[in-house]
Write an enzyme that holds these catalytic residues in place. Structure first.
Site, PDB file in Angstrom:
ATOM      1  N   CYS A  84       1.008  -0.958   0.013  1.00  0.00           N
ATOM      2  CA  CYS A  84       0.153  -0.117   0.048  1.00  0.00           C
ATOM      3  C   CYS A  84       0.948   1.178   0.104  1.00  0.00           C
ATOM      4  O   CYS A  84       1.400   1.571   0.961  1.00  0.00           O
ATOM      5  CB  CYS A  84      -1.072  -0.116   1.261  1.00  0.00           C
ATOM      6  SG  CYS A  84      -1.894   1.414   1.614  1.00  0.00           S
ATOM      7  N   CYS A  87      -0.158   3.985   2.868  1.00  0.00           N
ATOM      8  CA  CYS A  87       0.519   3.279   4.226  1.00  0.00           C
ATOM      9  C   CYS A  87       1.880   3.839   4.142  1.00  0.00           C
ATOM     10  O   CYS A  87       2.283   4.022   5.465  1.00  0.00           O
ATOM     11  CB  CYS A  87       0.166   1.808   4.124  1.00  0.00           C
ATOM     12  SG  CYS A  87      -1.533   1.307   4.064  1.00  0.00           S
TER      13      CYS A  87
END
Length: 161
Positions: A84, A87
């Site tokens: 991600c 993230c």
């Protein structure tokens, strides 16, 4: 596995391991260090691990229960994934916001690919998802990226400022 054992060792250090350096009027400081080399090493490693204790990776469901649900401090739980992109941006921002609170809050990192059960239990449908937990109860949550000011406000609300 080795990391987990190492962390557990530091959490279970005895007070004997953390005692101060011996004071001796007849010997030099370097002789003192040589005579207590192992405790000095243990102390320095223990202090380093305590500094990093503001943020930790969740190992399993039992670890989550002990270190998050039963924590005396409020906990930010960062549900993330290695793949991600957002993230990877949010993680360091969260760590910085938590570090500014000087031990009033901790941060748990949960990789949703490794701990799918926790992600399902807390209703995580997208990453990054951050959940604020105090006293075992979910206080607040958000999904996506926030800037540093918004994160500081979120953390301050969690600790009750």
């Amino acid at each position: 596995m080795a990391h987990r054992l190492l962390v557990r060792r530091f959490w279970t250090l005895s007070s004997k391991d953390l005692r101060c350096l011996p004071v001796s009027s007849s010997s030099s400081f370097s002789t003192s260090l040589q005579s207590s080399r192992v405790p000095v090493l243990s102390r320095s490693l223990a202090l380093a691990s305590l500094r990093r204790a503001a943020s930790f990776n969740v190992q399993d469901h039992d670890d989550f229960d002990v270190r998050v649900i039963k924590s005396e401090l409020p906990v930010l739980v960062d549900f993330h994934a290695q793949w991600c992109g957002p993230c990877k941006i949010l993680g360091p921002r969260l760590e910085k916001a938590v570090a500014k609170q000087s031990g009033k809050v901790t941060m748990a990192k949960v990789d949703i690919d490794d701990h799918t059960d926790l992600a399902i239990e807390y209703g995580v449908s997208a990453v990054p998802t951050v959940i604020a937990i105090r006293g075992g109860d979910v206080i607040d949550r958000f999904v996506g990226i926030k800037d540093e000011d918004e994160l500081e406000s979120f953390v301050s609300k969690l600790i009750g400022k």
